[in-house]
Design a protein around this motif. Sequence first.
Motif, short mmCIF file in Angstrom:
data_model
loop_
_atom_site.label_atom_id
_atom_site.label_comp_id
_atom_site.label_asym_id
_atom_site.label_seq_id
_atom_site.Cartn_x
_atom_site.Cartn_y
_atom_site.Cartn_z
N ARG A 132 0.87 -1.17 0.00
CA ARG A 132 0.00 0.00 0.00
C ARG A 132 0.90 1.22 0.00
N ARG A 133 0.37 2.36 -0.40
CA ARG A 133 1.19 3.57 -0.53
C ARG A 133 0.51 4.77 0.12
N ALA A 134 1.34 5.72 0.56
CA ALA A 134 0.84 6.97 1.13
C ALA A 134 1.86 8.06 0.86
N ALA A 135 1.37 9.28 0.64
CA ALA A 135 2.28 10.39 0.37
C ALA A 135 1.89 11.67 1.11
N ASP A 136 0.80 11.63 1.87
CA ASP A 136 0.41 12.79 2.66
C ASP A 136 -0.24 12.30 3.96
N PRO A 137 -0.45 13.19 4.93
CA PRO A 137 -0.97 12.76 6.23
C PRO A 137 -2.30 12.00 6.15
N ASP A 138 -3.24 12.47 5.35
CA ASP A 138 -4.54 11.79 5.26
C ASP A 138 -4.38 10.37 4.70
N GLU A 139 -3.57 10.24 3.65
CA GLU A 139 -3.33 8.91 3.08
C GLU A 139 -2.65 7.99 4.08
N LEU A 140 -1.74 8.55 4.89
CA LEU A 140 -1.04 7.72 5.86
C LEU A 140 -1.97 7.25 6.97
N HIS A 141 -2.83 8.13 7.46
CA HIS A 141 -3.83 7.70 8.47
C HIS A 141 -4.70 6.57 7.90
N THR A 142 -5.20 6.77 6.70
CA THR A 142 -6.08 5.77 6.07
C THR A 142 -5.34 4.46 5.85
N ALA A 143 -4.11 4.55 5.36
CA ALA A 143 -3.34 3.34 5.07
C ALA A 143 -3.00 2.58 6.35
N MET A 144 -2.67 3.29 7.42
CA MET A 144 -2.34 2.60 8.68
C MET A 144 -3.54 1.84 9.22
N ARG A 145 -4.72 2.39 9.08
CA ARG A 145 -5.92 1.66 9.52
C ARG A 145 -6.11 0.41 8.66
N ALA A 146 -5.81 0.52 7.38
CA ALA A 146 -6.03 -0.60 6.46
C ALA A 146 -5.00 -1.71 6.62
N VAL A 147 -3.72 -1.36 6.75
CA VAL A 147 -2.68 -2.39 6.72
C VAL A 147 -2.72 -3.28 7.96
N THR A 148 -3.23 -2.77 9.05
CA THR A 148 -3.30 -3.61 10.25
C THR A 148 -4.39 -4.66 10.13
N GLU A 149 -5.23 -4.57 9.10
CA GLU A 149 -6.28 -5.56 8.86
C GLU A 149 -5.89 -6.57 7.78
N LEU A 150 -4.79 -6.35 7.10
CA LEU A 150 -4.38 -7.22 6.00
C LEU A 150 -3.48 -8.35 6.50
N ALA A 151 -3.54 -9.49 5.83
CA ALA A 151 -2.59 -10.58 6.12
C ALA A 151 -1.22 -10.17 5.61
N GLY A 152 -0.21 -10.46 6.41
CA GLY A 152 1.13 -10.08 6.06
C GLY A 152 1.86 -11.12 5.22
N PRO A 153 3.02 -10.74 4.75
CA PRO A 153 3.69 -9.48 5.03
C PRO A 153 3.13 -8.33 4.20
N VAL A 154 3.08 -7.17 4.85
CA VAL A 154 2.55 -5.97 4.20
C VAL A 154 3.63 -4.89 4.26
N LEU A 155 3.80 -4.19 3.15
CA LEU A 155 4.69 -3.03 3.12
C LEU A 155 3.87 -1.79 2.81
N LEU A 156 3.96 -0.80 3.68
CA LEU A 156 3.34 0.51 3.46
C LEU A 156 4.44 1.46 3.01
N HIS A 157 4.42 1.80 1.74
CA HIS A 157 5.47 2.63 1.13
C HIS A 157 5.05 4.09 1.26
N VAL A 158 5.76 4.82 2.14
CA VAL A 158 5.43 6.21 2.44
C VAL A 158 6.46 7.12 1.79
N HIS A 159 6.02 7.92 0.83
CA HIS A 159 6.93 8.85 0.15
C HIS A 159 6.99 10.15 0.94
N LEU A 160 8.22 10.57 1.26
CA LEU A 160 8.44 11.73 2.11
C LEU A 160 9.25 12.80 1.41
#
Length: 198
Positions: A132-160
């Motif tokens: 999953r990917r995120a590049a701003d605060p709203d996307e990161l909040h949304t992605a963090m809620r989502a990835v904790t519900e997914l079967a792993g391994p999961v990578l949340l790629h956050v562009h900074l």
Amino acid sequence: MKRIDALRILAEHTAELPVVVTCAASSRELAAVADRPNHLYLLDSMGLAGSVATGIAMALDDTPVPKVIVIEGDGSLLMNPNVLATGGFLRPDKLVMVLLDNAVYGATANLPTYAEDIDLGLLAEASGWTVRRAADPDELHTAMRAVTELAGPVLLHVHLEVGNATNVPKLLEDPVIIGRRFQDWLAAQVTAAAEVLL
């Protein structure tokens, strides 16, 4: 969004989860945001956060602990990209890697990493990770809620954006004390969760 901004958001979402943090600025900045016993700061261990978190996630497989979060940087991941292949092969269900990718080595005057031209999220996908990917605060909040519900391994790629936080103190705690604090916290969590299930 800079690293410190992302770490503030991650701290909101991980207060009750084991968190393994890569070395240098990531550890210092997270400790400045929220220094908690559930944080295992890997001081002077560049490239090993993913490996340590993989082992912890596998060890906790049959426990009620829901996820193990690893906070990694692009430069550190490039020190040990084999962790992606290992995770894809072993498939630790509880493993979530949050990759804070600013495409530079923040500790060396922002020299560019290979992530400037190589998409590390695609490398993880090719290794069998859910990405999953995120590049701003709203996307990161949304992605963090989502990835904790997914079967792993999961990578949340956050562009900074490039940039270290200013006036952040060095993290000078003895690594043995940090490790013991984390170990004690984790043992208490596993015991408490097991008692609830009885």
